[in-house]
Structure formats: C-alpha cells, structure tokens
Design a protein around this motif. Structure first.
Motif, short mmCIF file in Angstrom:
data_model
loop_
_atom_site.label_atom_id
_atom_site.label_comp_id
_atom_site.label_asym_id
_atom_site.label_seq_id
_atom_site.Cartn_x
_atom_site.Cartn_y
_atom_site.Cartn_z
N ALA A 5 -21.32 2.28 6.05
CA ALA A 5 -20.84 3.44 5.30
C ALA A 5 -19.39 3.73 5.62
N HIS A 6 -19.02 3.61 6.90
CA HIS A 6 -17.61 3.74 7.28
C HIS A 6 -16.77 2.71 6.53
N ARG A 7 -17.19 1.46 6.59
CA ARG A 7 -16.42 0.37 5.96
C ARG A 7 -16.26 0.59 4.46
N LEU A 48 -2.64 -7.21 12.24
CA LEU A 48 -4.02 -7.40 11.80
C LEU A 48 -4.16 -7.06 10.32
N ALA A 49 -4.97 -7.85 9.63
CA ALA A 49 -5.07 -7.74 8.17
C ALA A 49 -6.12 -6.72 7.75
N ASP A 50 -5.82 -5.45 7.98
CA ASP A 50 -6.64 -4.32 7.53
C ASP A 50 -5.78 -3.45 6.63
N VAL A 51 -6.12 -3.37 5.37
CA VAL A 51 -5.29 -2.66 4.40
C VAL A 51 -6.20 -1.93 3.41
N THR A 52 -5.82 -0.70 3.08
CA THR A 52 -6.44 -0.05 1.93
C THR A 52 -5.34 0.22 0.91
N VAL A 53 -5.69 0.06 -0.37
CA VAL A 53 -4.73 0.22 -1.47
C VAL A 53 -5.13 1.45 -2.27
N HIS A 54 -4.15 2.32 -2.53
CA HIS A 54 -4.43 3.58 -3.22
C HIS A 54 -3.51 3.73 -4.42
N ASP A 55 -4.02 4.38 -5.45
CA ASP A 55 -3.25 4.53 -6.68
C ASP A 55 -2.12 5.54 -6.55
N ALA A 56 -2.25 6.50 -5.64
CA ALA A 56 -1.21 7.51 -5.43
C ALA A 56 -0.87 7.56 -3.94
N ASP A 57 0.22 8.22 -3.62
CA ASP A 57 0.67 8.33 -2.24
C ASP A 57 -0.21 9.34 -1.50
N PRO A 58 -1.00 8.89 -0.51
CA PRO A 58 -1.89 9.83 0.19
C PRO A 58 -1.14 10.90 0.98
N ARG A 59 0.14 10.69 1.24
CA ARG A 59 0.92 11.72 1.93
C ARG A 59 1.18 12.91 1.02
N ARG A 60 1.10 12.69 -0.28
CA ARG A 60 1.29 13.77 -1.26
C ARG A 60 -0.02 14.17 -1.94
N GLU A 61 -0.93 13.22 -2.03
CA GLU A 61 -2.25 13.49 -2.61
C GLU A 61 -3.31 12.95 -1.66
N LEU A 96 0.09 0.87 -0.03
CA LEU A 96 -0.61 0.04 0.94
C LEU A 96 -0.64 0.77 2.27
N LEU A 97 -1.84 1.09 2.72
CA LEU A 97 -2.03 1.90 3.92
C LEU A 97 -2.68 1.06 5.02
N PRO A 98 -2.17 1.11 6.25
CA PRO A 98 -2.92 0.48 7.35
C PRO A 98 -4.34 1.03 7.37
N GLY A 99 -5.34 0.14 7.44
CA GLY A 99 -6.73 0.53 7.30
C GLY A 99 -7.11 1.78 8.07
N LEU A 100 -7.92 2.64 7.46
CA LEU A 100 -8.29 3.91 8.07
C LEU A 100 -9.07 3.72 9.37
N VAL A 101 -8.99 4.73 10.23
CA VAL A 101 -9.63 4.72 11.55
C VAL A 101 -10.34 6.05 11.76
N ASP A 102 -11.56 5.99 12.28
CA ASP A 102 -12.25 7.18 12.78
C ASP A 102 -12.34 7.01 14.29
N VAL A 103 -11.60 7.83 15.03
CA VAL A 103 -11.52 7.64 16.48
C VAL A 103 -12.61 8.37 17.25
N ARG A 147 -8.61 -0.95 -3.30
CA ARG A 147 -8.92 -2.20 -2.62
C ARG A 147 -9.09 -1.91 -1.13
N ILE A 148 -10.01 -2.63 -0.51
CA ILE A 148 -10.18 -2.57 0.94
C ILE A 148 -10.11 -4.00 1.45
N VAL A 149 -9.17 -4.26 2.34
CA VAL A 149 -9.08 -5.55 3.00
C VAL A 149 -9.40 -5.32 4.48
#
Length: 348
Positions: A76-78, A317-330, A43-50, A339-341
């Motif tokens: 497209a970002h969303r 704030l309820a912004d979450v993305t769900v990933h099958d693997a750990d993005p810090r390693r993959e 479960l990752l805090p929702g992505l940001v493009d700054v 999932r995108i919340v």
C-alpha cells in the motif's frame, strides 16, 4: 533497456533529462535501446515515510507480527509512491523474501521497541531488565544502524532517567549507529533532547526549551501529526489523560513550526493507518505552518538525505515519482503520481 524521463527535477526546479540504468540514475544518455516513461511534469525523489509500523495485528488485547499483513501494508505504501520506509520499532523481522524484492520499498528498521524496566507499562515493547545500553547497541548492530527506545509512555509516569538515556546514546553512537526515541511527556522529550538522540518521535509534551537544544544537537523531529490529528479529537473526556492528550496535540503543532524556524530538520512520518498516506502528513505539516517546499521535502529529498538514500543525482538510487503539477505549489498532487519508479523499475 534504459528508461528515460524528462521533467522539472526537484528540489532544484531545473528541466532535465535523466536515464535509469539498473538501479541508478544518470544524466548521460546511454547507448542502446531507451524507453521514455515520462515526458513533462515534475520529477520528485521517491516519497519516504520515516515512521511507520506495518505488520502489527492486534487480537484479544495482544499484538503480534503478521508477515502477510506486513506485505500488504508495504505494498500500500509502494502503490502510493512511497519508495522508502523507516520502521522505528517492528514486532518482527522483515521477511527475507521482501527485504530486497524488486517491488518492495527500500526498508530501514530499528528492530524492536526497547523499553526501560521502570516504565509504568511497556507491552508490546521489549522490556530490558538489565543492561539497556548493551541491548540498544545490539539491536542497532543487528539491524540497519538504528535502535528505538521508549523514552516514556504515560504522561504522568517517570520517563527514562536522563543519565541512562545519555549512556544509551553514547553507547550507540560509539558503534556508528543512531537512536530514535518515543517521547510524549514533557520530561521524556526534555531528557531525549538533552541526551542528543538522533530523532525524537512524536514530542507531544515538548517544552519550549527543547527546540534550541534539538537545534544545537542536530536532532531530527518526526512529529507524526497524522496519528494525533486522528486521536486527539476523540479524547473528549475530562480525565487528566484526555486533557493532557488534547493540550499535547496543540503543543505539538506549535513546536513543529518553532523547530523548523530554529533550523531543526522536521520529517514526515505517519505512525498510523491507512498505510501509504505520507501525503496526508505533508498536509498536516503545512497546516502547522511549515512552508510547502519544506513539507514536501520532509517526505522526499530531506527524508532521503536523513536516511542516506540521496536524491535525483548522478549515480543516485533510481526512485522517482512523476507528478503533473509542482507539489511545492499543489501538495495534493502527491496523492496521485503519474509514474512511480522504484529500484529502477516502473511500478506504475
């Protein structure tokens, strides 16, 4: 109805259950009906493009703001899992119907690009002929507490004078707002760093001494490597500008890692099409030498902290993305969220 997610919460790395009530996160199971939308994964805090500029249409050598194109590009970002966007320069105002719409990423705008009248070329920027300080303060107050200044433009031309840039920073800080500055020449980056701006955008010609200055001032660095990775290889000519562009790109890559090692916050911004490609910027940051965890954070928890959005915390704030693997390693899994919340709603 509340939503339930269970997985490894990042960046802490602890397996937890969290529930979403409205637009907020809680770690206490609520009463009433609950729908589980994720069981397992990361479960990752929702992505940001700054650093992104949606809605710009170029026709016949002129740029204009297209509200329909803006809507397409933020969608497209969303759809890529980017739940928050910062616009350090926008040719128009965010359409009111999109600003807080349930399906819109959270948006923070700095208003118009502001250009000092002494720049060699300023279009499509808003050139300020008189009081640049007053213009910057007004822009920040009228928007989301940010203004965007062109600190330079051409490599060969004079940058905004340091004394003037310092006046802008002091004036904007006095009203509790922040300053983002476009820099690509050595002089422009040095002036911005010395003036204590809040974020340096790009920084191609950054002298080595700027790294320590940024660290001392708490200046954030947004290198937008995606944009230059695409443009630098096309600069194959032997003109001074082509040579400066190629060398500037190489310098930029070196400074990213040096800045991180010195304690400067480095964040992910794309500044280019395709929209919804902040995962690509994470890849460029890793290639430049950032640890994978820092590069993922640059597009997630670190970026959210910088913008005041917070992470996956009680009441957050309820912004979450769900990933099958750990993005810090993959890190590649950032491109394919399961999932995108966004704003407490499941959008994928």
């Amino acid at each position: 109805m509340a939503f339930h997610l269970r997985g490894t919460v990042l960046p802490d790395g602890v397996v937890r259950d969290l529930w979403i009530l409205g637009d907020r996160i809680t770690f206490e199971r609520p009463s009433g009906a609950v729908e589980t939308v994720a069981d397992g994964g990361f479960l990752l805090p929702g992505l940001v493009d700054v650093h992104t500029h949606p809605g710009v249409r170029d026709e016949d050598g002129a740029s204009s703001f297209d509200a329909g194109l803006f809507a397409e590009q933020i969608a497209a970002h969303r759809d890529a899992g980017t739940t928050a966007l910062r616009f350090p320069g926008l040719l128009g105002e965010i359409p009111a119907e999109l600003r807080d719409a349930p399906g819109s990423p959270r948006m923070i705008t700095a208003g118009r690009w502001l250009a000092w009248a002494g720049l060699s070329r300023s279009a499509p920027f808003h050139t300020v002929a008189e009081d640049l300080v007053a213009a910057a303060v007004a822009e920040a107050k009228a928007h989301d507490g940010w203004c965007k200044l062109m600190g330079d433009w051409d490599f060969e031309a004079a940058a905004v004078p340091y004394a003037l840039l310092r006046e802008v920073v002091d004036g904007v800080h006095a009203v509790g707002a922040r300053v983002a500055v476009h820099c690509q020449s050595a002089e422009g980056v040095l002036h911005a760093a010395r003036a204590g701006v809040d974020s340096i955008e790009h920084g191609m010609g950054m002298p080595e001494e700027c790294v320590g200055i940024m660290a001392a001032h708490g200046t954030t660095f947004v290198p937008t490597l995606t944009a230059f990775a695409g443009s630098a290889p096309r600069r194959t000519g032997d003109t001074p500008r082509d040579r400066l562009w190629r060398e500037g790109h190489r310098t930029l890559i070196r400074r990213v890692c040096e800045a991180y090692d010195a304690g400067v916050t480095v964040l992910a911004g794309t500044d280019s099409a395709p929209f919804g490609n902040v995962a690509g910027e994470v890849g460029h940051l890793i290639a430049a030498g950032l640890p994978a965890e820092a590069a993922v954070g640059a597009a997630s928890w670190s970026a959210r902290a910088f913008l005041g959005l917070g992470g996956l915390t009680e009441g957050g704030l309820a912004d979450v993305t769900v990933h099958d693997a750990d993005p810090r390693r993959e890190p590649g899994v950032l491109r394919h969220p399961r999932r995108i919340v966004l704003r407490g709603r499941v959008v994928r």
